[in-house]
Design a protein around this motif. Sequence first.
Motif, PDB file in Angstrom:
ATOM      1  N   PHE A   1     -33.558   1.932  26.894  1.00 25.10           N
ATOM      2  CA  PHE A   1     -33.741   1.666  28.307  1.00 25.10           C
ATOM      3  C   PHE A   1     -34.473   2.815  28.988  1.00 25.10           C
ATOM      4  O   PHE A   1     -35.403   2.600  29.767  1.00 25.10           O
ATOM      5  N   SER A   2     -34.067   4.011  28.681  1.00 25.19           N
ATOM      6  CA  SER A   2     -34.706   5.155  29.346  1.00 25.19           C
ATOM      7  C   SER A   2     -36.190   5.238  28.963  1.00 25.19           C
ATOM      8  O   SER A   2     -37.031   5.608  29.779  1.00 25.19           O
TER       9      SER A   2
ATOM     10  N   LEU B   1     -38.077   2.848  31.030  1.00 22.60           N
ATOM     11  CA  LEU B   1     -38.238   3.357  32.386  1.00 22.60           C
ATOM     12  C   LEU B   1     -39.359   4.388  32.460  1.00 22.60           C
ATOM     13  O   LEU B   1     -40.206   4.353  33.355  1.00 22.60           O
ATOM     14  N   ARG B   2     -39.355   5.289  31.499  1.00 25.24           N
ATOM     15  CA  ARG B   2     -40.399   6.325  31.534  1.00 25.24           C
ATOM     16  C   ARG B   2     -41.786   5.715  31.386  1.00 25.24           C
ATOM     17  O   ARG B   2     -42.764   6.220  31.931  1.00 25.24           O
TER      18      ARG B   2
ATOM     19  N   TYR C   1     -42.620   4.815  34.864  1.00 23.78           N
ATOM     20  CA  TYR C   1     -43.001   5.991  35.671  1.00 23.78           C
ATOM     21  C   TYR C   1     -44.454   6.334  35.387  1.00 23.78           C
ATOM     22  O   TYR C   1     -45.225   6.670  36.291  1.00 23.78           O
TER      23      TYR C   1
ATOM     24  N   ASP D   1     -45.924  19.371  39.581  1.00 26.46           N
ATOM     25  CA  ASP D   1     -45.873  18.793  38.242  1.00 26.46           C
ATOM     26  C   ASP D   1     -45.870  17.269  38.362  1.00 26.46           C
ATOM     27  O   ASP D   1     -44.911  16.677  38.868  1.00 26.46           O
TER      28      ASP D   1
ATOM     29  N   GLU E   1     -45.547  14.838  36.314  1.00 27.64           N
ATOM     30  CA  GLU E   1     -44.502  14.098  35.597  1.00 27.64           C
ATOM     31  C   GLU E   1     -43.245  13.972  36.472  1.00 27.64           C
ATOM     32  O   GLU E   1     -42.682  12.889  36.627  1.00 27.64           O
ATOM     33  N   HIS E   2     -42.853  15.085  37.026  1.00 28.26           N
ATOM     34  CA  HIS E   2     -41.662  15.051  37.860  1.00 28.26           C
ATOM     35  C   HIS E   2     -41.911  14.317  39.171  1.00 28.26           C
ATOM     36  O   HIS E   2     -41.024  13.647  39.693  1.00 28.26           O
ATOM     37  N   VAL E   3     -43.111  14.435  39.668  1.00 24.65           N
ATOM     38  CA  VAL E   3     -43.422  13.739  40.918  1.00 24.65           C
ATOM     39  C   VAL E   3     -43.330  12.230  40.732  1.00 24.65           C
ATOM     40  O   VAL E   3     -42.723  11.514  41.542  1.00 24.65           O
TER      41      VAL E   3
ATOM     42  N   PHE F   1     -41.690  10.611  38.546  1.00 22.37           N
ATOM     43  CA  PHE F   1     -40.275  10.241  38.381  1.00 22.37           C
ATOM     44  C   PHE F   1     -39.622  10.037  39.736  1.00 22.37           C
ATOM     45  O   PHE F   1     -38.997   9.015  40.006  1.00 22.37           O
ATOM     46  N   ILE F   2     -39.803  11.035  40.588  1.00 18.54           N
ATOM     47  CA  ILE F   2     -39.183  10.972  41.914  1.00 18.54           C
ATOM     48  C   ILE F   2     -39.718   9.793  42.718  1.00 18.54           C
ATOM     49  O   ILE F   2     -38.961   9.062  43.358  1.00 18.54           O
TER      50      ILE F   2
ATOM     51  N   PHE G   1     -41.032   6.901  41.695  1.00 20.27           N
ATOM     52  CA  PHE G   1     -40.557   5.583  41.270  1.00 20.27           C
ATOM     53  C   PHE G   1     -39.062   5.422  41.507  1.00 20.27           C
ATOM     54  O   PHE G   1     -38.598   4.373  41.951  1.00 20.27           O
ATOM     55  N   ALA G   2     -38.329   6.467  41.210  1.00 23.66           N
ATOM     56  CA  ALA G   2     -36.882   6.393  41.394  1.00 23.66           C
ATOM     57  C   ALA G   2     -36.552   6.132  42.862  1.00 23.66           C
ATOM     58  O   ALA G   2     -35.697   5.302  43.195  1.00 23.66           O
ATOM     59  N   ALA G   3     -37.238   6.830  43.739  1.00 24.40           N
ATOM     60  CA  ALA G   3     -37.013   6.639  45.169  1.00 24.40           C
ATOM     61  C   ALA G   3     -37.381   5.214  45.568  1.00 24.40           C
ATOM     62  O   ALA G   3     -36.644   4.521  46.284  1.00 24.40           O
TER      63      ALA G   3
ATOM     64  N   ASP H   1     -37.445   2.654  43.764  1.00 20.68           N
ATOM     65  CA  ASP H   1     -36.459   1.736  43.202  1.00 20.68           C
ATOM     66  C   ASP H   1     -35.214   1.680  44.077  1.00 20.68           C
ATOM     67  O   ASP H   1     -34.705   0.601  44.408  1.00 20.68           O
TER      68      ASP H   1
END
Lengths: 211, 211, 211, 211
Positions: free
Chosen positions: B132-133, B136-137, B140, B160, B162-164, B166-167, B169-171, B173
């Motif tokens: 699953f992870s 998700l990645r 992202y 960065d 990659e981290h941006v 992540f944030i 898409f997570a936000a 979502d």
Amino acid sequence: MTPLPKDEAKRKRIIAAAIRVFAHDGLSNGKIATIAEKAGIGKGTVYEYFSSKEEIFAAVFKDFFNQMIAGYTQLIDAPMDPVKKIELVFDYSYDYLDQLLEDEHGQDWLIFLEIFLQGFRDEFKGIGKLSFSTVLREIYNIFKPFVDEGIQAGVFKPLDSEHVTFILFAALDGISLHYFINRDHYDNEKLKTITKEIFLNGLLKPQTEGA
Amino acid sequence: MTPLPKDEAKRKRIIAAAIRVFAHDGLSNGKIATIAEKAGIGKGTVYEYFSSKEEIFAAVFKDFFNQMIAGYTQLIDAPMDPVKKIELVFDYSYDYLDQLLEDEHGQDWLIFLEIFLQGFRDEFKGIGKLSFSTVLREIYNIFKPFVDEGIQAGVFKPLDSEHVTFILFAALDGISLHYFINRDHYDNEKLKTITKEIFLNGLLKPQTEGA
Amino acid sequence: MTPLPKDEAKRKRIIAAAIRVFAHDGLSNGKIATIAEKAGIGKGTVYEYFSSKEEIFAAVFKDFFNQMIAGYTQLIDAPMDPVKKIELVFDYSYDYLDQLLEDEHGQDWLIFLEIFLQGFRDEFKGIGKLSFSTVLREIYNIFKPFVDEGIQAGVFKPLDSEHVTFILFAALDGISLHYFINRDHYDNEKLKTITKEIFLNGLLKPQTEGA
Amino acid sequence: MTPLPKDEAKRKRIIAAAIRVFAHDGLSNGKIATIAEKAGIGKGTVYEYFSSKEEIFAAVFKDFFNQMIAGYTQLIDAPMDPVKKIELVFDYSYDYLDQLLEDEHGQDWLIFLEIFLQGFRDEFKGIGKLSFSTVLREIYNIFKPFVDEGIQAGVFKPLDSEHVTFILFAALDGISLHYFINRDHYDNEKLKTITKEIFLNGLLKPQTEGA
DNA sequence: TATGAATGAGTCTTCATTCAT
DNA sequence: AATGAATGAAGACTCATTCAT
């Protein structure tokens, strides 16, 4: 029939057990027998405190949000610069999760999703004992005062604070969710920094140059 | 065993039915009988196409993410200014949900949470067929190129990427999730505006005055 | 409806497949699908030759006993001293089993038990198409003539030949059954010798000394 | 899991019911519901005592052989002339069956075949919980001591007692089996007499004339 | 004639809930 | 008040049989 529960401590133990069981196995798959066992009582006793599985879940639901509200409220209550507060909230969320996921009850956090899902569904079907959306808005509103404060102070942009808090909490929630499963692939400190960088600067009123 | 029958259309019908049933009733509570009925076939026929309930869910899982990836990919592919793209993605998400929730299949969206929850759990228990992870990645990373692009172009801050992503898409979502249940209480247009205001300005490199 | 089967060879193939499947999996657990597969035909085709699973079993039943009767009859038919014949029958039974169990179809022999069991049951319930006990008596009677012969010749004791043949075959059957599962623990040659020693001497008229 | 409830009597009732049901309907066709009904309990209760249908059968298996072993052991234990013992065993077997088949539970005996068949199959497939062949050899060995005794006493021929007992029990088993279904056609007394005549004389050391 | 996709009756098994002790 | 044995409703899954092609 049953007049009223008696031993409040036992009631708490049942709820605590239920959280772990539902989180680990899901609402449908979590068994009353397991809850009773984890609570250290007999299966029948559970029914002295709750009249049905559904009611146990409702109690878990309520308990969960009460704790959440208490946690954030405490965090927010201290008198502090609004910018600092936002930073605090974000830092707290990441660290709280890290700490939570560390110990043996790491999976307990899944109860959040379970509640979310069931809450959604119940609301849709109109059978929710508590209005899930109402509870959520209650939480959003924890953040509202200091957004207002920041706007008032002229530090934040003069946006609609109701909508801002909605976005803030919703985003934070999503980030927590994803961080939950993906934290092995991302760096806690970097995420903290960037999260604050983006959200804070997004909120901050651009500095009038010359000031 | 079953060398998969040929009627691909029927397979699709089963998946479509399963989405609705699982979304409405949950994974455990959704009954094979209901899925069959909604698909307009006999109970036994379902087992000609899927060997178990679990496998149906896996198919739904795959199907759901493929559609999601396809949707975002298409959106992102067009050549366009990175700032516009972010705006587009946020607008799209709100509007997509509005449209989705409008029609009779509004609840279908709950399958997303169901998948999330099950994905989490399976991954935790180490029984996930698909990671699953990882999925998700993969999502992202759809967003990563245009964040890179924006940084390269000197429009976004040099964070960065990659981290941006992540944030981001997570936000996004989380916001979708909450918007899903609370959209009656918030204004679509206001949310769009504020969301972009916060995220875009958070990302944008402060304009050096005089430049 | 179905007028009459056509391809006799195919019918035989189905029966052969059925023997193996029923022997290996049991009557209830043996699947029509497996039989069809082993016979190299389609599932539906089986029903062109047999109207039901039960009828397939009836055919297996008949086929099995016909073969058994044929085998023993051939063995017995040759003109020979009755004592030699008994020896032959016992030797044959042990060797036949050894040979049978050697090859890949060793388990086929289990069909015998399956038939026995089902035959019993059907007879009890009065639903047997063939009278199982009648078929068995038919087999006992294969042995009767040479028991008669031996008695007539004054070699065997003047016992009731009907009851003697019953005992002989029944004992032989039991021995085969047990040898089937326990042959690893016993010595073929020793068993042969002792079996003949016991049964033959049991049957033989004591030699008048001085003769 | 289930730490086995206490009501031993109920457990026995379930086994007794299972014997009748499995004997009458077969292992596959015997339904848990029928067993429960015959045991006078609810369907779910069966699962408080046994975790699966297979386990019920295993219990029946064990119970059956224990009874059989107990029956023969008791018979054999009494101090007695070996020749008399063999006579006793054969007489006992015929009479036991006659008595068994008389009453309403006559069919129960079919469970023996069912066990035999299942035992065979399980052993073949290597999934037998108990080694069926081992259990059988345990039974053969009940008879061994008095065969040894007879040989020692010089009454029986000096044959290998291990193989002799195998043959004896196997033959006895076959005879019982066939007598079971064919007893209407044969005379109990005649069979007893002839059986003993054959087996005993087969075993007895020929009397040296002049003695 | 041959096929195999479709079907639903049938069965084991689970588990929330009850209730006698 | 506490318990856990008993229960039966409910549901996933199997497979003999049918029938359109």
